[in-house]
Design an enzyme around this catalytic site. Structure first.
Site, PDB file in Angstrom:
ATOM      1  N   ASP A  77       0.749  -1.288   0.137  1.00 12.98           N
ATOM      2  CA  ASP A  77      -0.052   0.108  -0.051  1.00 12.98           C
ATOM      3  C   ASP A  77       0.777   1.116   0.080  1.00 12.98           C
ATOM      4  O   ASP A  77       0.477   2.189   0.384  1.00 12.98           O
ATOM      5  CB  ASP A  77      -0.877   0.117   1.301  1.00 12.98           C
ATOM      6  CG  ASP A  77      -1.907  -1.068   1.306  1.00 12.98           C
ATOM      7  OD1 ASP A  77      -2.861  -1.265   0.173  1.00 12.98           O
ATOM      8  OD2 ASP A  77      -1.821  -1.742   2.280  1.00 12.98           O
ATOM      9  N   HIS A  96      -3.324   2.287   7.991  1.00 15.76           N
ATOM     10  CA  HIS A  96      -4.095   1.460   7.035  1.00 15.76           C
ATOM     11  C   HIS A  96      -4.436   0.072   7.679  1.00 15.76           C
ATOM     12  O   HIS A  96      -3.476  -0.556   8.061  1.00 15.76           O
ATOM     13  CB  HIS A  96      -3.833   1.266   5.708  1.00 15.76           C
ATOM     14  CG  HIS A  96      -4.395   0.363   4.966  1.00 15.76           C
ATOM     15  ND1 HIS A  96      -5.805   0.120   4.797  1.00 15.76           N
ATOM     16  CD2 HIS A  96      -4.264  -0.892   4.204  1.00 15.76           C
ATOM     17  CE1 HIS A  96      -6.274  -0.682   4.251  1.00 15.76           C
ATOM     18  NE2 HIS A  96      -5.497  -1.368   3.444  1.00 15.76           N
ATOM     19  N   HIS A  98      -7.458  -3.375   8.282  1.00 23.58           N
ATOM     20  CA  HIS A  98      -8.799  -3.872   7.808  1.00 23.58           C
ATOM     21  C   HIS A  98      -9.622  -4.260   9.311  1.00 23.58           C
ATOM     22  O   HIS A  98     -10.110  -5.159   9.245  1.00 23.58           O
ATOM     23  CB  HIS A  98      -8.489  -5.164   6.884  1.00 23.58           C
ATOM     24  CG  HIS A  98      -7.947  -5.077   5.641  1.00 23.58           C
ATOM     25  ND1 HIS A  98      -8.438  -5.720   4.463  1.00 23.58           N
ATOM     26  CD2 HIS A  98      -7.027  -4.097   5.124  1.00 23.58           C
ATOM     27  CE1 HIS A  98      -7.767  -5.203   3.560  1.00 23.58           C
ATOM     28  NE2 HIS A  98      -7.017  -4.363   3.853  1.00 23.58           N
ATOM     29  N   ASP A 121     -16.368  14.159  19.488  1.00 21.49           N
ATOM     30  CA  ASP A 121     -15.151  14.450  20.058  1.00 21.49           C
ATOM     31  C   ASP A 121     -13.961  14.626  18.992  1.00 21.49           C
ATOM     32  O   ASP A 121     -12.965  15.123  19.186  1.00 21.49           O
ATOM     33  CB  ASP A 121     -14.759  13.474  21.191  1.00 21.49           C
ATOM     34  CG  ASP A 121     -15.496  13.836  22.546  1.00 21.49           C
ATOM     35  OD1 ASP A 121     -16.112  14.969  22.406  1.00 21.49           O
ATOM     36  OD2 ASP A 121     -15.666  12.935  23.493  1.00 21.49           O
ATOM     37  N   HIS A 172     -13.300  -1.454   0.293  1.00 24.24           N
ATOM     38  CA  HIS A 172     -11.904  -1.936   0.755  1.00 24.24           C
ATOM     39  C   HIS A 172     -11.915  -1.766   2.132  1.00 24.24           C
ATOM     40  O   HIS A 172     -12.329  -2.852   2.906  1.00 24.24           O
ATOM     41  CB  HIS A 172     -10.675  -1.201   0.153  1.00 24.24           C
ATOM     42  CG  HIS A 172      -9.494  -1.327   0.270  1.00 24.24           C
ATOM     43  ND1 HIS A 172      -8.422  -0.802  -0.391  1.00 24.24           N
ATOM     44  CD2 HIS A 172      -8.864  -2.205   1.141  1.00 24.24           C
ATOM     45  CE1 HIS A 172      -7.234  -1.221   0.143  1.00 24.24           C
ATOM     46  NE2 HIS A 172      -7.462  -2.257   0.935  1.00 24.24           N
ATOM     47  N   TYR A 230     -10.161  19.937  27.111  1.00 20.78           N
ATOM     48  CA  TYR A 230      -9.785  18.896  27.347  1.00 20.78           C
ATOM     49  C   TYR A 230      -8.333  18.530  27.440  1.00 20.78           C
ATOM     50  O   TYR A 230      -7.568  19.011  26.614  1.00 20.78           O
ATOM     51  CB  TYR A 230     -10.156  17.810  26.230  1.00 20.78           C
ATOM     52  CG  TYR A 230     -10.310  16.278  26.462  1.00 20.78           C
ATOM     53  CD1 TYR A 230     -11.234  15.720  27.336  1.00 20.78           C
ATOM     54  CD2 TYR A 230      -9.056  15.781  26.092  1.00 20.78           C
ATOM     55  CE1 TYR A 230     -11.018  14.453  27.634  1.00 20.78           C
ATOM     56  CE2 TYR A 230      -8.993  14.292  26.381  1.00 20.78           C
ATOM     57  CZ  TYR A 230     -10.066  13.737  27.054  1.00 20.78           C
ATOM     58  OH  TYR A 230     -10.126  12.470  27.221  1.00 20.78           O
TER      59      TYR A 230
END
Lengths: 233, 233, 233, 233
Positions: A77, A96, A98, A121, A172, A230
């Protein structure tokens, strides 16, 4: 020592978080870390198990996708990462995976609606699902075109990659990014968490409404606006 | 040594249970412990990772939300805790998480129906989901108003916070409480468990009925009535 | 040393398997082991955390539910165990949990259909869900009546407790049993596994048919018939 | 030392991966490793817990299913392995599990549609679900007929077992294979992962389309075609 040692280390640490956060099975994921002053990024080698990784196995690649240093073949990739680094000049890391729930939304070809404050958020928008790529793009330079598909999706929706640091590529899987590789990993875990709660929300109430605008705005600004309060500043 | 050491320790232990019980991702949660004689509570600092916490990092805050001791900024949800401690004078601990199933019910804006004895062992009522806050409340002092929204929900439904120690805030996430911080943590885990079984129950039987009144009464009284006989007395 | 040491040990080991197999949250379950020659069983004390258990904390109870040895109060479900041990004279161990998927089927008040060979390896029948108890039974001796509800369900359906070693009590949760406490624990884990696959099966195919009779018979006999050939004989 | 030591070791390692990858409960699975030059395979003994396995406990069986070496009874599924090894001469390892999601698809009697690139990285086809066996087959040599049912399914669909290394047997559970036992285990884990994402995909979008042909082809060829470029060659 390699002059790329710092991004080798950063990419290594980011990759090692992916199995720890339950975001990958086997080698189904990769993280990269860029040094913009040097015009390169470090990325996971292709198909190497996480338990066999080390900083010196990371591959150094330039923003055209050419390997600059390293003996292993970089992630399949890599060109997607290269295109994103090249076009979006404020990002320092990309991930990346899955991961199960985010990938299921990508396979279902749906944006993830903003159903609650957990989502807000992180971003005020539904998490976009880019359409599956055209046959021409697939037959062309596939990984490079995946990067362009992501960028085109943001352009056509007039979305800002600094405000929304995640996307699903239709059929994908997800990509996330951030100022650092660690932030990109963080975003991947949040995306998976939000994706899981969103499917449950629809199962509990098939007509569940999107979060109201006032709450979207409020929660995002708590964490990100000029008056954010925060964390420890 | 701080005169607040005991609640620092109690709040620390309660916070550390949250990741252990799988109730939080990253820093998505916080626990507090009050000392009513001193009029203060100890709460998690904002945005600090659980693995970096220690008792001395807890922040001591009074019931108006003003920091009394501690160098770190307290949880962004501190004012919600303060309002609840101030108005409900029998509670000693509060927990807020974005746990997956309870949050999904909050996002779906539905009460969790009492479907079985596991639920009835804790409360005779459906677990209430407060409506999302009005735009005025959101634009006002948001965290303080979240506390008022919770209290208003109990008032308008004529519910007793000592009998029902948990609530969902619509579109947001759950809050639980109890006589101690440890009990509030316990309630958060039970809520998540019950929330998960409730969605599964509806998936198995979309017309699943609520638990019959006799069973609701029986199970609650087994654990909580004057003739309770659960546990070691 | 107690003359009940062997069943104290057996019940202790069985109870400790419940959290290990992810079948209980906190103290939501209990296991017992009987010695029929002595007319007693050992059972978990009520409300004691698993990590604090030891063989000497098990409570020895006779088949009328009377404590014979031990300083702690026995499980609040003790009378259910006693009734089952008294009426079904071939069982040596009983387990009760509120495991997530089995309890969801109980809350949905549905039998678990036999959808595949995993189920048929254990029983040829749908796993029965006894109806919720009548108000009279609930107001009477509740735990004792729970045992009778289980036995009545088997009688009215003409089922054999040696062939089907598990049941769901409607709106409540599962009970399993076996020749030993270890076998009852094993059955609890199998029931949870089968319950989970059954809901998924219906979600994938809402018209999924029951397993055909020839396969039900074949798989059960592989493991249990006179010509069984599973395992080491 | 046994002349089968290498496949004893290979089968042992493969079997030990099954609980580690969360693919089996108790003894619900088995892996085998063949040595074609010797005409035998090593397989798990029947009903022995994984924690009690060792290479010397594997049973050596020939392709007719006859035990060649070993004191224990081989897996009750041994004849299915034998039939597949005998008829498909390019496979070196087989795995059978009752993993949750794959088994649920088998129970639902549905092929798993190719919904995304994760699936297409492994096979271009839907993962086939063989129909439940006929009563004649079940009453005959059941395990041997299970092997024939698998082979028949591939024949009738004109599928190639070297391109699709996994199948669901209707109402039963999955079988996977590969050039080695390790690859068969890998395929079992991938099948479970894909099966889980497929059910989620349909829940998110009941009309989710199959992956387009161009993407199916592209992803499979990335990993498997003559011009594959995944991993280190």
């Amino acid at each position: 020592m390699s002059k790329y040692q710092h991004i080798r280390e950063e990419a290594y640490q980011a990759n090692m978080q992916l199995p720890k956060l339950d975001l990958v099975l086997f080698t189904f994921g990769n993280a990269s870390a860029a040094d913009r002053s040097l015009g390169v990024f470090a990325i996971k080698p292709s198909g190497v198990a996480y338990e066999n990784l080390s900083p010196d196995k990371m591959v150094i690649v330039d923003f055209e996708g050419k390997t600059v240093e390293g003996n292993l073949r970089p992630s399949s990739d890599t060109l997607t990462h290269a295109v994103l680094f090249k076009h979006w000049d404020k990002i320092g890391g990309i991930v990346h995976t899955h991961s199960t729930y985010a990938t299921a939304w990508a396979q279902a070809q749906r944006d993830i609606p903003v159903f609650g404050t957990t989502h807000a958020d992180y971003t005020t928008a539904d998490i976009p699902c880019a359409p599956p790529m055209s046959d021409e793009m697939i037959k062309g330079n596939y990984e490079s075109e995946t990067g362009h598909q992501i960028i085109n999706c943001f352009s056509s929706r007039q979305m800002n990659y600094e405000e929304v640091e995640m996307i699903l590529v239709g059929n994908h899987a997800p990509f996330t990014w951030g100022k650092t590789a660690a932030k990109a990993v963080h975003n991947s875990a949040v995306l998976e968490y939000v994706a899981r709660m969103a499917i449950l929300t629809e199962q509990i109430n098939s007509g569940a409404p999107r979060l109201k605008d006032a709450l979207i705005k409020k929660h995002f600004e708590r964490k990100h606006g000029p008056d954010s309060y925060y964390g420890q500043s």
